[in-house]
Scaffold this motif. Structure first.
Motif, short mmCIF file in Angstrom:
data_model
loop_
_atom_site.label_atom_id
_atom_site.label_comp_id
_atom_site.label_asym_id
_atom_site.label_seq_id
_atom_site.Cartn_x
_atom_site.Cartn_y
_atom_site.Cartn_z
N PRO A 129 0.66 -1.35 0.06
CA PRO A 129 0.01 0.14 0.04
C PRO A 129 0.76 1.09 0.01
N ASP A 130 0.53 2.20 -0.92
CA ASP A 130 1.23 3.26 -1.05
C ASP A 130 0.97 4.46 0.16
N ASN A 131 1.71 5.29 0.50
CA ASN A 131 1.42 6.25 1.47
C ASN A 131 0.16 6.85 1.15
N CYS A 132 -0.71 6.79 2.23
CA CYS A 132 -2.05 7.55 2.33
C CYS A 132 -2.87 7.02 1.07
N SER A 133 -2.74 5.59 0.83
CA SER A 133 -3.81 4.90 -0.13
C SER A 133 -4.84 4.43 1.02
N VAL A 134 -6.04 4.21 0.26
CA VAL A 134 -7.15 3.89 1.11
C VAL A 134 -7.48 2.24 0.82
N THR A 135 -7.61 1.61 1.72
CA THR A 135 -8.08 0.18 1.45
C THR A 135 -9.35 -0.31 2.11
N ILE A 136 -10.36 -0.67 1.54
CA ILE A 136 -11.57 -0.81 1.96
C ILE A 136 -12.08 -2.41 2.31
N PHE A 137 -12.75 -2.38 3.52
CA PHE A 137 -12.99 -3.80 3.90
C PHE A 137 -14.54 -3.54 4.35
N GLU A 138 -15.23 -4.65 4.49
CA GLU A 138 -16.19 -4.93 5.24
C GLU A 138 -16.34 -6.04 6.05
N THR A 139 -16.94 -5.91 7.25
CA THR A 139 -16.93 -6.84 8.39
C THR A 139 -18.41 -7.39 8.59
N GLU A 140 -18.16 -8.63 8.67
CA GLU A 140 -19.41 -9.32 9.37
C GLU A 140 -19.07 -10.30 10.24
N GLY A 141 -19.46 -10.01 11.57
CA GLY A 141 -19.02 -10.74 12.53
C GLY A 141 -17.52 -10.83 12.82
N PRO A 142 -16.83 -11.94 12.70
CA PRO A 142 -15.62 -12.28 12.85
C PRO A 142 -14.67 -12.19 11.58
N THR A 143 -15.52 -11.85 10.38
CA THR A 143 -14.66 -12.15 9.26
C THR A 143 -14.69 -10.52 8.46
N LEU A 144 -13.60 -10.66 7.60
CA LEU A 144 -13.20 -9.44 6.98
C LEU A 144 -13.55 -9.60 5.32
N LYS A 145 -13.87 -8.83 4.50
CA LYS A 145 -13.95 -8.96 3.34
C LYS A 145 -13.27 -7.85 2.56
N LEU A 146 -12.30 -8.07 1.60
CA LEU A 146 -11.76 -6.95 0.93
C LEU A 146 -12.44 -6.63 -0.46
N VAL A 147 -12.94 -5.26 -0.08
CA VAL A 147 -13.62 -4.59 -1.07
C VAL A 147 -13.03 -4.03 -2.13
N GLU A 148 -11.88 -3.30 -1.72
CA GLU A 148 -11.26 -2.44 -2.70
C GLU A 148 -9.69 -2.41 -2.13
N GLN A 149 -8.38 -2.91 -2.92
CA GLN A 149 -7.35 -2.82 -2.51
C GLN A 149 -6.76 -1.26 -3.00
N GLY A 150 -6.07 -0.67 -1.62
CA GLY A 150 -5.53 0.65 -2.06
C GLY A 150 -4.42 0.74 -3.22
N ARG A 151 -4.11 1.75 -3.42
CA ARG A 151 -3.36 1.96 -4.57
C ARG A 151 -1.82 1.54 -3.93
N GLU A 152 -1.08 0.81 -4.85
CA GLU A 152 0.39 0.42 -4.31
C GLU A 152 1.42 1.28 -4.77
N ALA A 153 2.40 1.35 -4.15
CA ALA A 153 3.82 1.64 -4.85
C ALA A 153 4.86 1.03 -3.88
N ASP A 154 6.24 1.10 -4.46
CA ASP A 154 7.24 0.87 -3.90
C ASP A 154 7.75 1.87 -2.75
N THR A 155 7.59 1.87 -1.50
CA THR A 155 7.62 3.00 -0.70
C THR A 155 8.46 2.49 0.59
N LYS A 156 9.06 3.19 1.51
CA LYS A 156 9.67 2.82 2.53
C LYS A 156 8.58 2.39 3.63
#
Length: 193
Positions: A164-191
């Motif tokens: 994940p890039d700095n200040c990228s937004v990754t979106i999840f949904e939760t339902e009970g104890p599970t997570l669903k990845l809705v949208e992966q944030g933008r990527e970059a080769d960062t420190k």
């Protein structure tokens, strides 16, 4: 199903192997302003804000918090991965080794400092911090913590599932104890910092 907008902090003024709690660089402050505008446009309403206690996340949250006249709740469970190593240069070596493997590798005694850190408990705490949310929330967090959530959501045992890039937004949904990845944030080769 609550939606979690997990934001990686802006560029830090120093790396993980140079400072244990750096603030943002000038670029990181500009990134935090930009992600605040992105979230306001994308969501269109105020949501609860959570932040890692580390300075770079708290500073990244400031523009959005100011716009929404809100104070982010500090959530220690979304902080960066704990290190068993105190020497800053050695911490960098330790983290790079960790990032190259899987969670099974990460739990080996030579990685955990023979029990100095409980990475399994930290990983579970990151996931719990997200799955316990009962309402849509914006969370300011870190590269590794976001990867923990992404791996849990997709069943991927790699320590790093994406960059994940700095200040990228990754979106999840939760339902009970599970997570669903809705949208992966933008990527970059960062420190990682």
């Amino acid at each position: 199903m609550p939606t979690i907008y997990m934001i990686r902090h802006g560029e830090a003024a120093a790396g993980w192997d140079a400072d244990t709690d750096p603030g943002l660089s000038d670029k990181g402050r500009a990134q935090s302003e930009a992600v605040a505008r992105e979230i306001e446009t994308r969501i269109g309403r105020k949501l609860p804000l959570l932040s890692s206690p580390l300075r770079r996340c708290r500073e990244t949250s400031e523009p959005l918090a100011a716009s929404w006249a809100a104070t982010p709740a500090i959530e220690p469970r979304v902080a960066e991965v704990p290190s068993p190593v105190e020497d800053l240069a050695a911490r960098g070596v330790w983290l790079r080794r960790l990032m190259a493997g899987t969670w099974a590798d990460a739990l080996a005694p030579e990685i955990t400092g023979n029990g100095k850190v409980d990475l399994a408990a930290w990983r579970r705490a990151v996931i719990d911090a997200l799955t316990e949310r009962s309402e849509d929330t914006v969370i300011f967090s870190h590269f590794i913590a976001i990867n923990v959530a992404a791996g849990a959501a997709t069943g991927d045992d790699r320590f790093i599932t994406f960059r994940p890039d700095n200040c990228s937004v990754t979106i999840f949904e939760t339902e009970g104890p599970t997570l669903k990845l809705v949208e992966q944030g933008r990527e970059a080769d960062t420190k990682v910092n």
